[in-house]
Enzyme design. Structure first.
Site, mmCIF file in Angstrom:
data_model
loop_
_atom_site.group_PDB
_atom_site.id
_atom_site.type_symbol
_atom_site.label_atom_id
_atom_site.label_comp_id
_atom_site.label_asym_id
_atom_site.label_seq_id
_atom_site.Cartn_x
_atom_site.Cartn_y
_atom_site.Cartn_z
ATOM 1 N N SER A 1 -34.043 -81.357 -26.055
ATOM 2 C CA SER A 1 -33.051 -80.769 -26.965
ATOM 3 C C SER A 1 -33.239 -81.308 -28.381
ATOM 4 C CB SER A 1 -31.633 -81.123 -26.487
ATOM 5 O OG SER A 1 -31.460 -80.748 -25.146
ATOM 6 N N GLU B 1 -36.019 -66.098 -29.434
ATOM 7 C CA GLU B 1 -36.150 -66.605 -28.062
ATOM 8 C C GLU B 1 -34.780 -66.638 -27.374
ATOM 9 O OE1 GLU B 1 -37.937 -70.505 -27.652
ATOM 10 O OE2 GLU B 1 -37.640 -70.501 -25.485
HETATM 11 C C1 LIG Z 1 -38.998 -73.669 -16.426
HETATM 12 C C2 LIG Z 1 -39.018 -74.267 -17.802
HETATM 13 C C3 LIG Z 1 -39.829 -73.715 -18.770
HETATM 14 C C4 LIG Z 1 -39.880 -74.289 -20.050
HETATM 15 N N1 LIG Z 1 -40.782 -73.807 -20.960
HETATM 16 C C5 LIG Z 1 -40.975 -74.488 -22.125
HETATM 17 C C6 LIG Z 1 -42.021 -74.122 -23.008
HETATM 18 O O1 LIG Z 1 -42.758 -73.145 -22.787
HETATM 19 N N2 LIG Z 1 -42.209 -74.875 -24.130
HETATM 20 C C7 LIG Z 1 -41.421 -75.956 -24.430
HETATM 21 O O2 LIG Z 1 -41.642 -76.587 -25.451
HETATM 22 N N3 LIG Z 1 -40.411 -76.326 -23.603
HETATM 23 C C8 LIG Z 1 -40.182 -75.629 -22.459
HETATM 24 N N4 LIG Z 1 -39.170 -76.003 -21.605
HETATM 25 C C9 LIG Z 1 -38.334 -77.152 -21.960
HETATM 26 C C10 LIG Z 1 -36.910 -76.775 -22.308
HETATM 27 O O3 LIG Z 1 -36.856 -76.149 -23.559
HETATM 28 C C11 LIG Z 1 -36.106 -78.080 -22.250
HETATM 29 O O4 LIG Z 1 -35.993 -78.450 -20.900
HETATM 30 C C12 LIG Z 1 -34.740 -77.949 -22.896
HETATM 31 O O5 LIG Z 1 -34.861 -77.802 -24.283
HETATM 32 C C13 LIG Z 1 -33.850 -79.170 -22.617
HETATM 33 O O6 LIG Z 1 -34.520 -80.341 -22.946
HETATM 34 P P1 LIG Z 1 -34.590 -81.551 -21.890
HETATM 35 O O7 LIG Z 1 -35.076 -80.982 -20.596
HETATM 36 O O8 LIG Z 1 -35.363 -82.657 -22.483
HETATM 37 O O9 LIG Z 1 -33.095 -81.983 -21.679
HETATM 38 P P2 LIG Z 1 -32.296 -83.082 -22.533
HETATM 39 O O10 LIG Z 1 -32.491 -82.847 -23.977
HETATM 40 O O11 LIG Z 1 -32.633 -84.430 -21.995
HETATM 41 O O12 LIG Z 1 -30.816 -82.729 -22.137
HETATM 42 C C14 LIG Z 1 -30.360 -82.838 -20.792
HETATM 43 C C15 LIG Z 1 -29.034 -82.133 -20.669
HETATM 44 O O13 LIG Z 1 -28.078 -82.847 -21.449
HETATM 45 C C16 LIG Z 1 -27.184 -81.971 -22.065
HETATM 46 N N5 LIG Z 1 -27.247 -82.208 -23.522
HETATM 47 C C17 LIG Z 1 -28.350 -82.374 -24.298
HETATM 48 N N6 LIG Z 1 -28.014 -82.604 -25.576
HETATM 49 C C18 LIG Z 1 -26.669 -82.598 -25.620
HETATM 50 C C19 LIG Z 1 -25.700 -82.771 -26.660
HETATM 51 N N7 LIG Z 1 -26.074 -83.009 -27.922
HETATM 52 N N8 LIG Z 1 -24.381 -82.686 -26.347
HETATM 53 C C20 LIG Z 1 -23.993 -82.443 -25.076
HETATM 54 N N9 LIG Z 1 -24.864 -82.264 -24.059
HETATM 55 C C21 LIG Z 1 -26.164 -82.347 -24.319
HETATM 56 C C22 LIG Z 1 -27.576 -80.546 -21.621
HETATM 57 O O14 LIG Z 1 -26.827 -80.199 -20.491
HETATM 58 C C23 LIG Z 1 -29.012 -80.710 -21.227
HETATM 59 O O15 LIG Z 1 -29.406 -79.738 -20.273
HETATM 60 C C24 LIG Z 1 -39.070 -75.405 -20.348
HETATM 61 C C25 LIG Z 1 -38.223 -75.936 -19.361
HETATM 62 C C26 LIG Z 1 -38.195 -75.399 -18.098
HETATM 63 C C27 LIG Z 1 -37.321 -76.040 -17.065
#
Ligand SMILES: Cc1cc2nc3c(=O)[nH]c(=O)nc-3n(C[C@H](O)[C@H](O)[C@H](O)COP(=O)(O)OP(=O)(O)OC[C@H]3O[C@@H](n4cnc5c(N)ncnc54)[C@H](O)[C@@H]3O)c2cc1C
Length: 370
Positions: free
Chosen positions: A127, A232
């Site tokens: 994120s 997106e």
């Molecule tokens: C199947 C799949 C395909 C994907 N494809 C791509 C791709 O092609 N390219 C790419 O770059 N990425 C890709 N992603 C990554 C995706 O964009 C990230 O998983 C997403 O942005 C969330 O980041 P994170 O997993 O690091 O979760 P984190 O940032 O660690 O967050 C975890 C959870 O915490 C909560 N959270 C986060 N920030 C906050 C906040 N400020 N306040 C309150 N709650 C919060 C949310 O519930 C979040 O889901 C993909 C992911 C999946 C699962």
């Protein structure tokens, strides 16, 4: 003003419906087992000019129609992710106006000859995009890249990866986009849904990348990424309500034919009202998302509304796919029923492309509440 006409686009709808029935539906279960879609599918979609929509021709409204029709005709959000990864991999290249990059990467992707990915997320930064660590250090006519990316859609098959790298100071001002073709290793990831869409972790260990592969200007990557997020997020919102519509259609059909206690399920008022409630949620989401998509298409600034649109559609979809499984009973839990797949596939929509909480936080800030 949003009219039905704007989204009618009858010929495109028919073309996409025929393509989905002929080229996708008969094979989707096999691709789910294979863990990827074949390259020939990209070529077939390109022959109908479907991969060039939003780039060489057409607009965001056409993309919305395309997404609705593929999913509602029996495709899936996972299929969309796999086949249309170029939708996130090439827009920065396209907008940079760099003819060399367009010729080497964007146009071959549109012709279905090359598969592209977008790599932003890292194990330590999802994120929080501004916090990415993958480094690119200039060395003559090259950048030397080291670091790691994860959850990258089509990352196992990708011929090129539009990669967010750190070229400058910490934070959002030091990020650039670099197209990387080879020299890195890939690890395939297993996941809950989107089984036909391969997802990879990528490792870069001093990979030498030609400096001419820089997209746009150095250290402007964050703004480039954020600009493209609008499209997106709209696309994911459309995937959400279209998935919900498909799940509803399947469930209406199921409840008409399934008898319990001597009559079709749908003849129970609690069931017909539940179906009507599902239809209402879908229609509200669709109407709002389409309106916001039209505004984005006109170039209006509506970041807040895009956040609302994604969250509203994702919430509608979660509720509908859950109800669809429930109303299918035991069959809803079986791999052989289509709603089971939509239930699993839908879970990512509130996480990827900006998690729901992140959308709400962005909207709160834009509204001056945070
Ligand atoms: C199947 C799949 C395909 C994907 N494809 C791509 C791709 O092609 N390219 C790419 O770059 N990425 C890709 N992603 C990554 C995706 O964009 C990230 O998983 C997403 O942005 C969330 O980041 P994170 O997993 O690091 O979760 P984190 O940032 O660690 O967050 C975890 C959870 O915490 C909560 N959270 C986060 N920030 C906050 C906040 N400020 N306040 C309150 N709650 C919060 C949310 O519930 C979040 O889901 C993909 C992911 C999946 C699962």
């Amino acid at each position: 003003m949003i009219t039905k006409d704007l989204y009618e686009r009858k010929e495109l709808r028919q073309l996409v419906r025929d393509f989905t029935h002929k080229e996708i539906v008969p094979h989707l279960d096999q691709w789910e087992r294979d863990g990827e879609v074949p390259r020939e599918l990209h070529k077939k979609a390109a022959e109908l000019d479907l991969l060039g929509i939003g780039f060489e021709h057409g607009d965001l409204i056409d993309s919305v129609v395309l997404t609705e029709e593929i999913i509602q005709s029996g495709g899936s959000s996972g299929l969309m992710a796999a086949l249309f990864t170029l939708g996130i991999a090439i827009p920065h290249i396209w907008q940079s106006g760099n003819e060399d990059l367009k010729e080497r990467f964007a146009r071959p992707a549109i012709r279905g000859e090359k598969i592209g990915s977008l790599a932003v997320t890292e194990p330590g930064a999802g994120s929080d995009v501004a916090n990415i660590r993958t480094k690119a250090v200039r060395d003559g006519d090259f950048y030397v890249v080291s670091g790691e990316k994860t959850f990258i859609t089509s990352g196992c098959r990708a011929d090129f990866v539009t990669t967010a790298v750190r070229t400058g100071e910490p934070g959002y001002k030091g990020i650039s986009l670099l197209v990387i073709e080879d020299g890195f290793t890939r690890r395939k990831l297993d996941k809950m849904g989107w089984h036909c869409s391969d997802t990879a972790e990528l490792h870069f260990d001093d990979v030498r990348v030609p400096a001419k592969n820089l997209v746009g200007e150095e250290n402007q990557g964050f703004a480039q990424i954020m600009r493209q997020f609008q499209v997106e997020r709209i696309t994911m919102a459309v995937e959400a309500y279209a998935t919900a519509q498909r799940a509803l259609d399947l469930t209406v059909n199921w409840t008409r034919n399934r008898e319990t206690f001597g009559r079709p399920l749908i003849r129970n008022q609690v069931v017909s009202h539940r179906l009507a409630g599902m239809a209402q949620r879908i229609d509200l989401a669709r109407t709002y998302v389409r309106e916001v998509a039209a505004r984005v298409n006109r170039g209006e600034d509506c970041v807040t509304e895009v956040c609302f649109a994604k969250n509203a559609a994702v919430e509608a979809c979660s509720e509908v796919v859950d109800a669809a499984v429930q109303l299918h009973g035991g069959m809803g839990y079986m791999r052989e029923s289509e709603v089971e797949r939509h239930y699993r596939d839908a879970r990512i929509l509130g996480i990827g492309g900006g998690a729901s909480e992140v959308m709400t936080e962005l909207a709160a800030r834009r509204l001056g509440f945070a």
